[in-house]
Design a protein around this motif. Structure first.
Motif, PDB file in Angstrom:
ATOM      1  N   ILE A   8       0.614  -1.642  -0.268  1.00  0.00           N
ATOM      2  CA  ILE A   8      -0.212   0.284   0.055  1.00  0.00           C
ATOM      3  C   ILE A   8       0.700   1.486   0.069  1.00  0.00           C
ATOM      4  N   SER A   9       1.939   1.185   0.146  1.00  0.00           N
ATOM      5  CA  SER A   9       3.009   2.535   0.364  1.00  0.00           C
ATOM      6  C   SER A   9       4.674   1.337  -0.222  1.00  0.00           C
ATOM      7  N   VAL A  10       5.142   3.285  -0.325  1.00  0.00           N
ATOM      8  CA  VAL A  10       6.401   2.863  -0.929  1.00  0.00           C
ATOM      9  C   VAL A  10       7.839   2.666  -0.264  1.00  0.00           C
ATOM     10  N   GLY A  11       7.356   2.022   0.731  1.00  0.00           N
ATOM     11  CA  GLY A  11       8.425   1.962   1.894  1.00  0.00           C
ATOM     12  C   GLY A  11       8.088   0.776   2.167  1.00  0.00           C
ATOM     13  N   VAL A  12       9.607  -0.076   1.831  1.00  0.00           N
ATOM     14  CA  VAL A  12       9.882  -1.506   1.620  1.00  0.00           C
ATOM     15  C   VAL A  12      10.426  -2.056   3.175  1.00  0.00           C
ATOM     16  N   ALA A  13       9.654  -3.061   4.206  1.00  0.00           N
ATOM     17  CA  ALA A  13       9.581  -3.684   5.270  1.00  0.00           C
ATOM     18  C   ALA A  13      10.329  -5.482   4.833  1.00  0.00           C
ATOM     19  N   LEU A  14      11.300  -5.407   5.881  1.00  0.00           N
ATOM     20  CA  LEU A  14      11.593  -6.559   6.102  1.00  0.00           C
ATOM     21  C   LEU A  14      10.819  -7.318   6.291  1.00  0.00           C
ATOM     22  N   GLY A  15      10.753  -8.611   5.782  1.00  0.00           N
ATOM     23  CA  GLY A  15      10.278  -9.861   4.993  1.00  0.00           C
ATOM     24  C   GLY A  15       8.716  -9.406   4.164  1.00  0.00           C
ATOM     25  N   ARG A  16       8.456  -8.318   3.629  1.00  0.00           N
ATOM     26  CA  ARG A  16       8.132  -7.876   2.684  1.00  0.00           C
ATOM     27  C   ARG A  16       8.133  -8.547   1.225  1.00  0.00           C
ATOM     28  N   LYS A  17       6.990  -9.529   0.663  1.00  0.00           N
ATOM     29  CA  LYS A  17       7.306 -10.233  -0.489  1.00  0.00           C
ATOM     30  C   LYS A  17       6.557  -8.685  -1.508  1.00  0.00           C
ATOM     31  N   TYR A  18       7.167  -9.212  -3.010  1.00  0.00           N
ATOM     32  CA  TYR A  18       6.733  -8.299  -3.298  1.00  0.00           C
ATOM     33  C   TYR A  18       6.452  -9.763  -4.682  1.00  0.00           C
ATOM     34  N   LYS A  19       5.007 -10.162  -5.116  1.00  0.00           N
ATOM     35  CA  LYS A  19       4.521 -10.654  -6.724  1.00  0.00           C
ATOM     36  C   LYS A  19       4.673 -10.470  -7.458  1.00  0.00           C
ATOM     37  N   LEU A  20       5.219 -10.138  -8.913  1.00  0.00           N
ATOM     38  CA  LEU A  20       4.472 -10.162  -9.746  1.00  0.00           C
ATOM     39  C   LEU A  20       3.686 -10.261 -10.712  1.00  0.00           C
ATOM     40  N   LYS A  21       2.860 -10.404 -11.119  1.00  0.00           N
ATOM     41  CA  LYS A  21       2.270 -11.116 -12.620  1.00  0.00           C
ATOM     42  C   LYS A  21       3.099 -10.725 -14.291  1.00  0.00           C
ATOM     43  N   SER A  22       3.404  -9.800 -13.828  1.00  0.00           N
ATOM     44  CA  SER A  22       4.209  -8.770 -14.631  1.00  0.00           C
ATOM     45  C   SER A  22       4.421  -7.217 -15.101  1.00  0.00           C
ATOM     46  N   GLY A  23       5.361  -6.683 -15.776  1.00  0.00           N
ATOM     47  CA  GLY A  23       5.754  -5.529 -15.120  1.00  0.00           C
ATOM     48  C   GLY A  23       7.214  -5.623 -14.509  1.00  0.00           C
ATOM     49  N   LEU A  24       7.374  -4.242 -14.251  1.00  0.00           N
ATOM     50  CA  LEU A  24       8.724  -3.781 -13.712  1.00  0.00           C
ATOM     51  C   LEU A  24       8.588  -3.141 -12.422  1.00  0.00           C
ATOM     52  N   LEU A  25       9.374  -3.693 -11.405  1.00  0.00           N
ATOM     53  CA  LEU A  25       9.532  -2.574  -9.796  1.00  0.00           C
ATOM     54  C   LEU A  25      11.122  -2.433 -10.057  1.00  0.00           C
ATOM     55  N   LYS A  26      11.617  -1.253  -9.284  1.00  0.00           N
ATOM     56  CA  LYS A  26      12.544  -1.133  -9.065  1.00  0.00           C
ATOM     57  C   LYS A  26      12.365  -0.861  -7.740  1.00  0.00           C
ATOM     58  N   ILE A  27      13.177  -1.449  -6.671  1.00  0.00           N
ATOM     59  CA  ILE A  27      13.114  -1.096  -5.566  1.00  0.00           C
ATOM     60  C   ILE A  27      15.109  -0.358  -4.982  1.00  0.00           C
ATOM     61  N   THR A  28      14.940   0.922  -4.081  1.00  0.00           N
ATOM     62  CA  THR A  28      16.203   0.707  -3.997  1.00  0.00           C
ATOM     63  C   THR A  28      16.718   0.680  -2.514  1.00  0.00           C
ATOM     64  N   TYR A  29      17.583   0.169  -1.735  1.00  0.00           N
ATOM     65  CA  TYR A  29      18.040  -0.067  -0.812  1.00  0.00           C
ATOM     66  C   TYR A  29      18.100   1.711   0.305  1.00  0.00           C
ATOM     67  N   ASP A  30      18.616   1.553   1.409  1.00  0.00           N
ATOM     68  CA  ASP A  30      18.578   2.532   2.231  1.00  0.00           C
ATOM     69  C   ASP A  30      20.656   2.411   1.921  1.00  0.00           C
ATOM     70  N   SER A  31      20.575   1.416   1.673  1.00  0.00           N
ATOM     71  CA  SER A  31      22.577   1.389   1.192  1.00  0.00           C
ATOM     72  C   SER A  31      22.535   2.036   0.427  1.00  0.00           C
ATOM     73  N   GLY A  32      21.533   2.192  -0.562  1.00  0.00           N
ATOM     74  CA  GLY A  32      22.128   2.604  -1.912  1.00  0.00           C
ATOM     75  C   GLY A  32      22.275   1.796  -2.834  1.00  0.00           C
ATOM     76  N   ALA A  33      21.983   0.318  -2.855  1.00  0.00           N
ATOM     77  CA  ALA A  33      21.315  -0.733  -3.866  1.00  0.00           C
ATOM     78  C   ALA A  33      20.313  -0.702  -4.365  1.00  0.00           C
ATOM     79  N   ASN A  34      20.842  -1.076  -6.046  1.00  0.00           N
ATOM     80  CA  ASN A  34      19.043  -0.632  -6.885  1.00  0.00           C
ATOM     81  C   ASN A  34      19.137  -2.386  -6.825  1.00  0.00           C
ATOM     82  N   VAL A  35      17.651  -2.519  -7.641  1.00  0.00           N
ATOM     83  CA  VAL A  35      17.173  -3.846  -7.624  1.00  0.00           C
ATOM     84  C   VAL A  35      16.263  -3.683  -8.882  1.00  0.00           C
ATOM     85  N   ILE A  36      16.448  -3.938  -9.779  1.00  0.00           N
ATOM     86  CA  ILE A  36      15.132  -4.199 -10.844  1.00  0.00           C
ATOM     87  C   ILE A  36      14.114  -5.959 -11.209  1.00  0.00           C
ATOM     88  N   LEU A  37      12.759  -5.837 -10.789  1.00  0.00           N
ATOM     89  CA  LEU A  37      11.929  -7.167 -10.507  1.00  0.00           C
ATOM     90  C   LEU A  37      11.669  -6.920 -11.790  1.00  0.00           C
TER      91      LEU A  37
END
Length: 649
Positions: free
Chosen positions: A187-216
């Motif tokens: 429901i929000s843009v915050g990424v919490a420990l334990g949160r699962k992201y299940k995509l049927k299609s499309g792209l999702l980018k997560i930026t960790y607080d450490s600066g690492a970037n992940v594109i799913l």
């Protein structure tokens, strides 16, 4: 044939089904189209969602008031409250019924303190205070139909866990969430420990607080199980982790960069040689920390790690991709730097170091044998998406310009289409009614597919060049009384003097049909016009999506009565009966999806066919609403890149 339901009423029906968890995929798609095409429906839907949030918080507020009563020893007149979180012995929670007591109606002679010490006023005071704060917060919550708040199971102690946020969502493109009924999208843009992201299609980018970037990339299932990494159960992932301190954990290693030779594997734990203690790495375990009743501070983890069902891929300062298939087998490719790839349960020899442009896979040979094999130099692997598409902005294409022969970006007017032949009409001439003759392609205009004169007496009527037909048109006179014409909003004196006897020029002052002052698409019954949406996409490669068609329809003769139809790929999307002059300008929205190939507009007789000469229908300010890709901005040079350039000079 019935009038289409009001969009606002339909939105409430769809929203209710979503909150009841009974909405089917077809209903979700329908709501998408309505919300994208109608601002009023979006506001109605947002108000409904906020009301739902407020009502649920009100229930919690009443429950909280009941708890306060019990603590201070006040007997309530409400129905007994069961534990709200279901952890107690009571029945499942239901909204308490508050019954007024005689004390509520007593005179206020006992004073304010006495009044508010009574059971109901005190309950209302507490609930009102909490409710006021809830409404204030709810007004700042942006909710979409697929973003319903997560329900979390209560902990044994009855205290809900506190989420530990380790990053945020920084990009999203064309995402459709999993249809798994047990999965609730974020429901929000915050990424919490334990949160699962299940995509049927499309792209999702997560930026960790450490600066690492992940594109799913969907279909995909990814769980954030540490402050520097996660568990990829299925799909594709691209990770970019900066060298040095950029994009790495904040552990005791200052730079966050460990040399390859300084890392050893000891019983599933990472150990960096030196005087610092062992770091409990999450690289070889799968444990969502966010479910702990009292979450500790995130554990220091100097290495970014992606785990899969069969491997552990550890970053050593890189850009790399990981793909997991339905069997759990893993492929990893390195674009820059080095990664360490280990096969789970493979022993001492099941570890490889991969360098730039090298790949490795864990796959099955001969049934049960699973091996880790390096594939060597494989070049720039194009299977992974390494950059999010640029953002888009909303725009419109001008239908009047297209009908006149333009591409939708100009303001061409004063031309039209002869529906009996498909040829271009450059002038208006008085003459006999225009007879039908089947579907006519418009060869001179690449963005218009064709035109036709509908008549239900003939049975199936072809409405596009793909052969789509419609059998629901009424019987008509099978003629129209003028070409399809694109008229400007502001008519010059010369043009007015020339065409003043033609019906579409009789409404020079009727701005109700064209509030944006674009002009009028004149379509006298009986006539149909089809646009080629694929050709429009090819003419505008920057268009990301066609959202829909919008116009204001109106009847310009007091004796007129017409039916309006709109189709997408032969499927009826809009139908209005009995459009008459007293209706004024009526807003019409026709939703389109990414696969829509044709848009068809049709006008037919609304009552007696013999009166069709009065059916003067206009589409005011007609446009296609589109999403247009914005030009990419050059990425600023990072500090490390500047240092590298200076070294090479």
């Amino acid at each position: 044939m019935t009038d289409p339901p009001n969009n606002a009423d339909r939105v409430l029906v769809l929203a209710e089904s979503i909150f009841d968890n009974t909405a089917a995929e077809k209903e979700l798609a329908e709501l998408d189209e309505v919300l994208l095409s109608d601002a009023g429906s979006r506001k109605r839907y947002t108000d409904y969602c906020r009301l739902q949030v407020a009502l649920r918080i009100e229930l919690r507020a009443q429950h909280a008031a009941g708890n306060v009563h019990r603590r201070i020893g006040i007997e309530t007149a409400a129905a007994p409250l069961a534990d709200f979180d279901g952890s107690g012995d009571g029945a499942p929670f239901s909204a308490p019924l508050i019954h007024p007591t005689r004390g509520y109606f007593k005179k206020a002679s006992s004073g304010i303190i006495g009044y508010f010490s009574q059971e109901l006023p005190l309950s209302l005071l507490i609930a009102s205070a909490i409710m006021g704060m809830a409404i204030l917060l709810a007004g700042h919550i942006e909710v979409t139909h697929r973003q319903i708040a997560e329900r979390s199971s209560p902990s044994p102690s009855g205290v809900e866990p506190t989420l530990v946020y380790v990053g945020r969502i920084t990009g999203i493109a064309g995402v459709k969430w999993s249809e798994d009924p047990n999965y609730i999208p974020p429901i929000s843009v915050g990424v919490a420990l334990g949160r699962k992201y299940k995509l049927k299609s499309g792209l999702l980018k997560i930026t960790y607080d450490s600066g690492a970037n992940v594109i799913l990339e969907g279909p995909c299932s990814y769980e954030v199980d540490s402050t520097a990494g996660g568990y990829l159960a299925l799909g594709k992932l691209f990770a970019k982790v900066g060298t040095g301190g950029e994009g790495r954990g904040t552990g005791e290693v200052v730079s966050g960069q460990l040399s390859v030779t300084s890392v050893k594997e000891e019983g599933g734990r990472m150990k960096a040689e030196g005087n610092r203690p062992n770091v409990d790495s999450l690289a070889t375990r799968h444990q969502p920390l966010a479910t702990n009743p009292s979450p500790p501070s995130p554990l220091p983890s100097p290495l970014f790690t992606v785990r899969t069902p069969t491997s552990v891929v550890t970053d050593l300062g890189t850009e790399f991709g990981v793909e997991v298939d339905g069997r759990g087998y893993t492929v990893s490719h390195v674009f820059h730097g080095v990664v360490r790839m280990e096969m789970i349960g493979g022993g001492e020899n099941a570890v490889l170091l991969l360098h730039e442009n090298e790949s490795a896979s864990i796959e099955s040979y001969g049934g049960s044998t699973v091996t880790l094999a390096k594939k060597g130099q494989s070049g720039d692997d194009s299977r992974f998406v390494r950059r999010m598409p640029p953002p888009s902005k909303l725009g419109v294409l001008d239908i009047l310009d297209i009908v006149s022969g333009g591409d939708g970006l100009g303001a061409a007017r004063g031309a039209g289409i002869d529906p009996s032949s498909g040829t271009k009409a450059v002038d208006l001439l008085h003459g006999p009614p225009i007879d039908g003759g089947g579907y006519r392609t418009v060869d001179w205009n690449p963005l218009v597919d064709g035109a036709f004169i509908p008549d239900g007496k003939a049975g199936d009527v072809q409405i596009d060049s793909a052969g789509n037909v419609f059998a629901g048109f009424p019987a008509t006179t099978a003629v129209t009384h003028s070409p399809i014409w694109a008229r400007a909003a502001d008519v010059s004196p010369t043009e007015h003097a020339r065409y003043k006897t033609f019906w579409m020029f009789n409404a020079l002052g009727n701005w109700q049909y064209m509030p944006k002052r674009r002009g009028l698409l004149a379509m006298h019954a009986n006539v149909g016009l089809t646009f080629d949406l694929d050709a429009i996409r090819r003419a505008h490669p920057d268009i990301v999506r066609l959202h829909g068609f919008h116009a204001w329809i109106g009847m310009m003769h007091e004796k007129g009565n017409a039916e309006i139809w709109a189709f997408a790929d032969g499927m009826l999307k809009y139908h209005r009966k009995e459009l008459v002059e007293v209706n004024g300008g009526v807003s019409i929205d026709v939703p389109l999806n990414q696969d829509s190939r044709f848009l068809t507009l049709v006008v037919t007789d609304g009552d007696e066919p013999s009166r069709d000469q009065y059916d003067w229908v206009v589409f005011g300010d007609p446009v296609l609403r589109v999403a247009i890709r914005q030009p990419e901005q050059a990425n600023p040079t990072t500090k490390n890149e500047k240092e590298e350039k200076n070294k090479t000079r």
